[in-house]
Design a protein around this motif. Sequence first.
Motif, short mmCIF file in Angstrom:
data_model
loop_
_atom_site.label_atom_id
_atom_site.label_comp_id
_atom_site.label_asym_id
_atom_site.label_seq_id
_atom_site.Cartn_x
_atom_site.Cartn_y
_atom_site.Cartn_z
N LEU A 38 125.93 -20.56 50.81
CA LEU A 38 124.52 -21.33 51.36
C LEU A 38 124.83 -22.85 51.08
O LEU A 38 124.39 -23.38 51.99
CB LEU A 38 123.45 -20.73 50.39
CG LEU A 38 122.72 -19.55 50.57
CD1 LEU A 38 121.64 -19.34 49.44
CD2 LEU A 38 122.40 -19.37 51.93
N LYS A 39 125.66 -23.18 50.30
CA LYS A 39 125.93 -24.83 50.21
C LYS A 39 126.68 -25.07 51.49
O LYS A 39 126.68 -26.16 52.13
CB LYS A 39 126.53 -25.04 48.86
CG LYS A 39 127.11 -26.35 48.63
CD LYS A 39 125.66 -27.23 48.72
CE LYS A 39 125.96 -28.72 48.61
NZ LYS A 39 124.82 -29.54 48.56
N ALA A 40 127.64 -24.25 51.68
CA ALA A 40 128.61 -24.25 52.88
C ALA A 40 127.91 -24.68 54.06
O ALA A 40 128.04 -25.44 55.03
CB ALA A 40 129.69 -23.14 53.02
N LYS A 66 117.72 -25.25 62.48
CA LYS A 66 116.74 -25.17 61.32
C LYS A 66 116.50 -23.84 60.86
O LYS A 66 116.07 -23.81 59.50
CB LYS A 66 115.46 -25.53 62.28
CG LYS A 66 114.07 -25.59 61.25
CD LYS A 66 112.89 -25.90 62.05
CE LYS A 66 111.60 -25.91 60.84
NZ LYS A 66 110.53 -26.29 61.57
N HIS A 67 117.20 -22.87 61.60
CA HIS A 67 117.03 -21.62 60.90
C HIS A 67 118.51 -20.80 61.13
O HIS A 67 118.71 -19.92 61.77
CB HIS A 67 116.18 -20.50 61.78
CG HIS A 67 114.78 -21.03 61.91
ND1 HIS A 67 113.86 -20.95 60.96
CD2 HIS A 67 114.24 -21.84 62.85
CE1 HIS A 67 112.60 -21.92 61.46
NE2 HIS A 67 112.97 -22.24 62.55
N PRO A 68 119.45 -21.31 60.24
CA PRO A 68 120.99 -20.84 60.41
C PRO A 68 121.22 -19.51 59.78
O PRO A 68 122.03 -18.76 60.22
CB PRO A 68 121.61 -21.91 59.59
CG PRO A 68 120.84 -22.41 58.71
CD PRO A 68 119.44 -22.49 59.40
N ILE A 69 120.26 -19.10 58.94
CA ILE A 69 120.40 -17.88 58.32
C ILE A 69 119.12 -17.08 58.49
O ILE A 69 117.95 -17.33 58.52
CB ILE A 69 120.57 -18.02 56.82
CG1 ILE A 69 121.90 -18.82 56.75
CG2 ILE A 69 121.01 -16.70 56.18
CD1 ILE A 69 122.27 -19.32 55.24
N ARG A 70 119.47 -15.61 58.71
CA ARG A 70 118.36 -14.67 58.90
C ARG A 70 117.08 -14.76 57.94
O ARG A 70 117.67 -14.68 56.59
CB ARG A 70 118.53 -13.24 59.39
CG ARG A 70 119.45 -13.04 60.49
CD ARG A 70 119.74 -11.58 60.95
NE ARG A 70 119.59 -10.81 59.85
CZ ARG A 70 120.48 -9.93 59.24
NH1 ARG A 70 121.78 -9.80 59.93
NH2 ARG A 70 120.65 -8.98 58.39
N GLU A 71 115.96 -14.59 58.42
CA GLU A 71 115.05 -14.95 57.10
C GLU A 71 115.17 -13.65 56.04
O GLU A 71 114.83 -13.85 55.06
CB GLU A 71 113.78 -14.74 57.90
CG GLU A 71 112.45 -15.13 56.96
CD GLU A 71 112.24 -16.38 56.52
OE1 GLU A 71 111.64 -16.68 55.33
OE2 GLU A 71 113.10 -17.50 56.81
N ASP A 78 116.15 -14.72 47.45
CA ASP A 78 115.09 -15.44 46.99
C ASP A 78 115.31 -17.07 47.24
O ASP A 78 115.19 -17.76 46.59
CB ASP A 78 114.81 -15.32 45.50
CG ASP A 78 113.62 -15.80 44.90
OD1 ASP A 78 112.71 -15.83 45.73
OD2 ASP A 78 113.55 -16.43 43.96
N MET A 79 115.63 -17.14 48.50
CA MET A 79 116.27 -18.58 49.00
C MET A 79 115.15 -18.82 50.30
O MET A 79 115.41 -20.02 51.07
CB MET A 79 117.49 -18.91 49.24
CG MET A 79 118.37 -18.66 48.21
SD MET A 79 118.09 -19.92 46.85
CE MET A 79 118.79 -21.24 47.74
N HIS A 80 114.19 -18.16 50.61
CA HIS A 80 113.53 -18.27 51.75
C HIS A 80 112.56 -19.53 51.62
O HIS A 80 112.26 -20.10 52.90
CB HIS A 80 112.76 -17.00 52.05
CG HIS A 80 111.65 -16.83 51.01
ND1 HIS A 80 111.91 -16.28 49.79
CD2 HIS A 80 110.33 -16.99 50.79
CE1 HIS A 80 110.93 -16.11 48.81
NE2 HIS A 80 109.90 -16.58 49.62
N ASP A 81 112.41 -20.12 50.65
CA ASP A 81 111.54 -21.10 50.66
C ASP A 81 112.07 -22.55 50.26
O ASP A 81 111.49 -23.48 49.98
CB ASP A 81 110.37 -21.01 49.62
CG ASP A 81 110.68 -20.54 48.34
OD1 ASP A 81 112.01 -20.37 48.07
OD2 ASP A 81 109.88 -20.69 47.32
N LYS A 82 113.41 -22.54 50.36
CA LYS A 82 114.27 -23.87 49.88
C LYS A 82 114.61 -24.61 51.10
O LYS A 82 115.39 -25.65 50.98
CB LYS A 82 115.60 -23.14 49.23
CG LYS A 82 115.28 -22.21 47.99
CD LYS A 82 114.82 -23.14 46.87
CE LYS A 82 114.53 -22.26 45.50
NZ LYS A 82 113.14 -21.64 45.25
N GLY A 83 114.34 -24.18 52.22
CA GLY A 83 114.67 -25.21 53.62
C GLY A 83 115.92 -25.27 53.76
O GLY A 83 116.55 -26.29 53.96
#
Length: 203
Positions: A38-40, A66-71, A78-83
């Motif tokens: 995710l950091k990468a 803005k949306h690089p990873i599927r929701e 548990d990272m859906h609200d981390k922007g």
Amino acid sequence: ELGWISKVHVNRPAVVRHAEQIKKWRTVKGNWQAAWLLKAVTCIDLTTLSGDDTPSNVHRLCFKAKHPIREDLLKALDMHDKGITVGAVCVYPTRVTDAVNALKAAGCNIPVASVAAGFPSGQTPLETKLAEIKLAVEYGAREIDIVISRSLVLSGQWEGLYKEIRQCREACGEAHMKTILATGELGSLANVYKASMIAMMAG
């Protein structure tokens, strides 16, 4: 002070040995691996540098930025609200305005990066390189990726390389500048080291 640059030597066998050891290092697993990945993603410059780029494919790229990873994957972590977004969108100078407008419309503050200074060959007169940088910044680029003149490295013109990078840095104004060294074309690890040092000294 660049005199010491010509005396630099690189112990190639030691570098090769160390590179081989890196492959044997343990990798992170599980949640740590997911966190690193995710950091990468947040460090990536999502890029399109095609001759047939249009406003519409730049717009699609900005949506992906803005949306690089599927929701569903973000929710599972548990990272859906981390922007989570990419670090920047990178385009040619002529597409900078398209990217700036698309990101603004999407309501996000992802910076636009632009390659400039004769990318990818570097075989452009310095005056043209500087004008291209200034235009990209004027169009809204907050990061500029320049490419060095490899001929200056291959002919040992270290002061000339320093002056060129320094002028590019000044042309960027407030924009962040990254220097592409094209290491595969520099001929030796010593040249890669020297060019790296020159680029850092030049800002």
